[in-house]
Motif scaffolding. Structure first.
Motif, PDB file in Angstrom:
ATOM      1  N   GLU A 144      73.216  50.047  26.717  1.00  0.00           N
ATOM      2  CA  GLU A 144      72.798  48.679  27.039  1.00  0.00           C
ATOM      3  C   GLU A 144      73.784  48.012  27.993  1.00  0.00           C
ATOM      4  N   ALA A 145      75.074  48.304  27.827  1.00  0.00           N
ATOM      5  CA  ALA A 145      76.080  47.738  28.737  1.00  0.00           C
ATOM      6  C   ALA A 145      75.880  48.284  30.150  1.00  0.00           C
ATOM      7  N   ARG A 146      75.584  49.590  30.257  1.00  0.00           N
ATOM      8  CA  ARG A 146      75.313  50.170  31.580  1.00  0.00           C
ATOM      9  C   ARG A 146      74.067  49.533  32.188  1.00  0.00           C
ATOM     10  N   ARG A 147      73.056  49.348  31.372  1.00  0.00           N
ATOM     11  CA  ARG A 147      71.814  48.724  31.857  1.00  0.00           C
ATOM     12  C   ARG A 147      72.086  47.301  32.325  1.00  0.00           C
ATOM     13  N   ARG A 148      72.874  46.564  31.537  1.00  0.00           N
ATOM     14  CA  ARG A 148      73.229  45.196  31.909  1.00  0.00           C
ATOM     15  C   ARG A 148      73.993  45.182  33.231  1.00  0.00           C
ATOM     16  N   ASP A 149      74.924  46.123  33.386  1.00  0.00           N
ATOM     17  CA  ASP A 149      75.708  46.196  34.620  1.00  0.00           C
ATOM     18  C   ASP A 149      74.815  46.510  35.822  1.00  0.00           C
ATOM     19  N   GLN A 150      73.834  47.399  35.628  1.00  0.00           N
ATOM     20  CA  GLN A 150      72.912  47.717  36.713  1.00  0.00           C
ATOM     21  C   GLN A 150      72.099  46.492  37.109  1.00  0.00           C
ATOM     22  N   VAL A 151      71.617  45.761  36.114  1.00  0.00           N
ATOM     23  CA  VAL A 151      70.827  44.563  36.396  1.00  0.00           C
ATOM     24  C   VAL A 151      71.698  43.509  37.078  1.00  0.00           C
ATOM     25  N   THR A 152      72.943  43.371  36.619  1.00  0.00           N
ATOM     26  CA  THR A 152      73.858  42.412  37.230  1.00  0.00           C
ATOM     27  C   THR A 152      74.134  42.790  38.676  1.00  0.00           C
ATOM     28  N   ASP A 153      74.355  44.080  38.929  1.00  0.00           N
ATOM     29  CA  ASP A 153      74.591  44.533  40.303  1.00  0.00           C
ATOM     30  C   ASP A 153      73.373  44.254  41.185  1.00  0.00           C
ATOM     31  N   ALA A 154      72.191  44.536  40.668  1.00  0.00           N
ATOM     32  CA  ALA A 154      70.970  44.281  41.436  1.00  0.00           C
ATOM     33  C   ALA A 154      70.824  42.788  41.723  1.00  0.00           C
ATOM     34  N   CYS A 155      71.122  41.979  40.725  1.00  0.00           N
ATOM     35  CA  CYS A 155      71.036  40.523  40.905  1.00  0.00           C
ATOM     36  C   CYS A 155      72.040  40.057  41.951  1.00  0.00           C
ATOM     37  N   ASN A 156      73.265  40.590  41.898  1.00  0.00           N
ATOM     38  CA  ASN A 156      74.279  40.212  42.884  1.00  0.00           C
ATOM     39  C   ASN A 156      73.858  40.610  44.295  1.00  0.00           C
ATOM     40  N   LYS A 157      73.250  41.789  44.426  1.00  0.00           N
ATOM     41  CA  LYS A 157      72.774  42.227  45.740  1.00  0.00           C
ATOM     42  C   LYS A 157      71.686  41.291  46.266  1.00  0.00           C
ATOM     43  N   GLU A 158      70.778  40.906  45.372  1.00  0.00           N
ATOM     44  CA  GLU A 158      69.709  39.994  45.782  1.00  0.00           C
ATOM     45  C   GLU A 158      70.270  38.620  46.151  1.00  0.00           C
TER      46      GLU A 158
END
Length: 149
Positions: A99-113
């Motif tokens: 879940e932490a990895r998933r959260r980090d992926q979503v956070t990275d995607a959000c930061n890119k957007e």
């Protein structure tokens, strides 16, 4: 009369967009509620299991402690319970890490957007400045209006 006018179509479209947004908000709320329920249900299951283990120890230990063979069997059962608990801890930590990895992926995607949005806004601002410069230059190149006599 059966065909809606352009104004009515625009109003319908606006209302559908509002309803779509409301449904999205309700869906997010429902998802959060289900996630919270699942977390609480898992916690309840762990607490219930812990209570049952502790109750079993409390009821069985006085009768087992008097006999050496029963005590050895009881200790083996406790070691098995401990091993099961360790496996549960490992599985739970693995799930937490996932879940932490998933959260980090979503956070990275959000930061890119967000970075794309910043670039877009800077480009729009620059474009607006260029339009203003163009308008100023165009106004300077226009001949002055002839005086009306």
């Amino acid at each position: 009369e059966d065909v809606p006018s352009r104004g009515e179509l625009v109003q319908y479209e606006r209302r559908f967009a509002e309803l779509y947004a409301q449904v999205g908000i309700k869906m997010e709320e429902t998802t959060r509620c289900y996630a919270r329920y699942n977390v609480l249900a898992d916690g309840l299951a762990f607490l219930t299991k812990e209570q049952s283990i502790l109750g079993s120890i409390l009821t069985n230990y006085p009768t087992v402690s008097s006999k050496e063979a029963s005590l050895a069997s009881f200790l083996q059962q406790m070691q098995a319970i401990h091993a099961n608990l360790q496996e549960t801890v490992v599985r739970t930590k693995a799930k937490l890490d996932q879940e932490a990895r998933r959260r980090d992926q979503v956070t990275d995607a959000c930061n890119k957007e967000q970075e794309k949005q910043r670039v877009y806004f800077r480009a729009v601002k620059l474009l607006q400045q260029r339009f203003a410069e163009h308008d100023a230059l165009a106004a300077a190149l226009r001949p002055a209006p002839a005086p009306v006599a």
